[in-house]
Design an enzyme around this catalytic site. Structure first.
Site, mmCIF file in Angstrom:
data_model
loop_
_atom_site.group_PDB
_atom_site.id
_atom_site.type_symbol
_atom_site.label_atom_id
_atom_site.label_comp_id
_atom_site.label_asym_id
_atom_site.label_seq_id
_atom_site.Cartn_x
_atom_site.Cartn_y
_atom_site.Cartn_z
ATOM 1 N N LYS A 9 9.919 -11.233 -11.070
ATOM 2 C CA LYS A 9 10.884 -11.784 -11.125
ATOM 3 C C LYS A 9 10.707 -13.269 -11.450
ATOM 4 O O LYS A 9 9.786 -13.753 -11.691
ATOM 5 C CB LYS A 9 11.542 -11.654 -9.580
ATOM 6 C CG LYS A 9 11.988 -10.375 -9.035
ATOM 7 C CD LYS A 9 12.370 -10.492 -7.590
ATOM 8 C CE LYS A 9 12.538 -9.324 -7.043
ATOM 9 N NZ LYS A 9 13.202 -9.355 -5.791
ATOM 10 N N TYR A 49 21.689 -4.050 -8.434
ATOM 11 C CA TYR A 49 21.988 -4.227 -6.990
ATOM 12 C C TYR A 49 23.421 -4.031 -6.160
ATOM 13 O O TYR A 49 23.665 -4.519 -5.437
ATOM 14 C CB TYR A 49 21.755 -5.797 -6.794
ATOM 15 C CG TYR A 49 20.035 -6.404 -7.170
ATOM 16 C CD1 TYR A 49 19.252 -5.892 -6.136
ATOM 17 C CD2 TYR A 49 20.142 -7.227 -7.946
ATOM 18 C CE1 TYR A 49 17.703 -6.373 -6.387
ATOM 19 C CE2 TYR A 49 18.723 -7.524 -8.322
ATOM 20 C CZ TYR A 49 17.639 -7.112 -7.383
ATOM 21 O OH TYR A 49 16.247 -7.526 -7.717
ATOM 22 N N ASN A 110 10.775 -13.358 -3.802
ATOM 23 C CA ASN A 110 9.636 -12.690 -3.305
ATOM 24 C C ASN A 110 8.688 -12.049 -4.691
ATOM 25 O O ASN A 110 8.043 -11.137 -4.621
ATOM 26 C CB ASN A 110 9.852 -11.675 -2.565
ATOM 27 C CG ASN A 110 10.860 -10.469 -3.029
ATOM 28 O OD1 ASN A 110 11.012 -10.375 -4.395
ATOM 29 N ND2 ASN A 110 11.395 -9.734 -2.197
ATOM 30 N N HIS A 113 9.990 -6.660 -7.872
ATOM 31 C CA HIS A 113 10.537 -5.452 -7.396
ATOM 32 C C HIS A 113 9.931 -4.170 -7.949
ATOM 33 O O HIS A 113 9.163 -4.257 -8.686
ATOM 34 C CB HIS A 113 11.965 -5.430 -8.051
ATOM 35 C CG HIS A 113 12.555 -4.315 -8.035
ATOM 36 N ND1 HIS A 113 13.412 -3.777 -6.868
ATOM 37 C CD2 HIS A 113 12.852 -3.414 -8.862
ATOM 38 C CE1 HIS A 113 13.925 -2.457 -7.159
ATOM 39 N NE2 HIS A 113 13.596 -2.344 -8.448
ATOM 40 N N GLU A 124 15.985 3.576 -12.803
ATOM 41 C CA GLU A 124 15.628 2.235 -13.069
ATOM 42 C C GLU A 124 15.011 2.117 -14.311
ATOM 43 O O GLU A 124 15.347 1.231 -15.201
ATOM 44 C CB GLU A 124 15.011 1.497 -11.954
ATOM 45 C CG GLU A 124 15.527 1.408 -10.622
ATOM 46 C CD GLU A 124 14.711 0.663 -9.320
ATOM 47 O OE1 GLU A 124 13.532 0.765 -9.481
ATOM 48 O OE2 GLU A 124 15.613 0.267 -8.369
#
Length: 131
Positions: A9, A49, A110, A113, A124
């Site tokens: 990210k 999402y 964080n 993913h 994905e």
């Protein structure tokens, strides 16, 4: 060999941790099949999402995910899905020695993913790399 989808990210880039995270994944024995640095759009984020797009925190998450580049990856190896989830650490209260436990500032920022199942890995991978 099992494949999974992994994404570093924007905070991984902003904090200069991409190389260290990739090295940790390689040292565990996993192989990078494909990698692509990209900037995410609202459309792909809403799709990715969709399960939380109606939550109050979603606009801030979308803004964060568009704040810089991400590194989309197909990672391969024995037990890659569960193995990568172990290396990543839990979203909340990640254990020391995991990527999130060592470097994440919060549950939203964080660093990484990873797909949580074989079915989601296929979805994905197709979403970010095409069929």
């Amino acid at each position: 060999m099992e494949q999974t989808y992994i994404m570093l990210k924007p905070d991984a880039f902003a904090r200069g941790l991409v190389g260290e995270i990739l090295a940790r994944i390689e040292r565990k024995g996993y192989r990078f099949v494909r990698m692509q640095t990209m900037h995410l759009t609202p459309e792909i984020l809403r799709e990715h999402y969709a399960h939380v797009a109606d939550k109050p925190f979603y606009p801030a998450m979308e803004e964060y995910m568009m704040s810089g580049p991400v590194l989309a990856m197909i990672v391969e190896g024995e037990n890659a899905i569960d193995g990568m989830r172990h290396i990543m650490g839990a979203t909340k209260n990640a254990a020391p020695g995991t990527i999130r436990g060592d470097w994440a500032f919060s549950t939203s920022k964080n660093l990484i993913h990873g797909s949580d199942s074989a079915e989601n890995a296929q979805i994905e991978i197709a979403r970010f790399f095409g069929k």
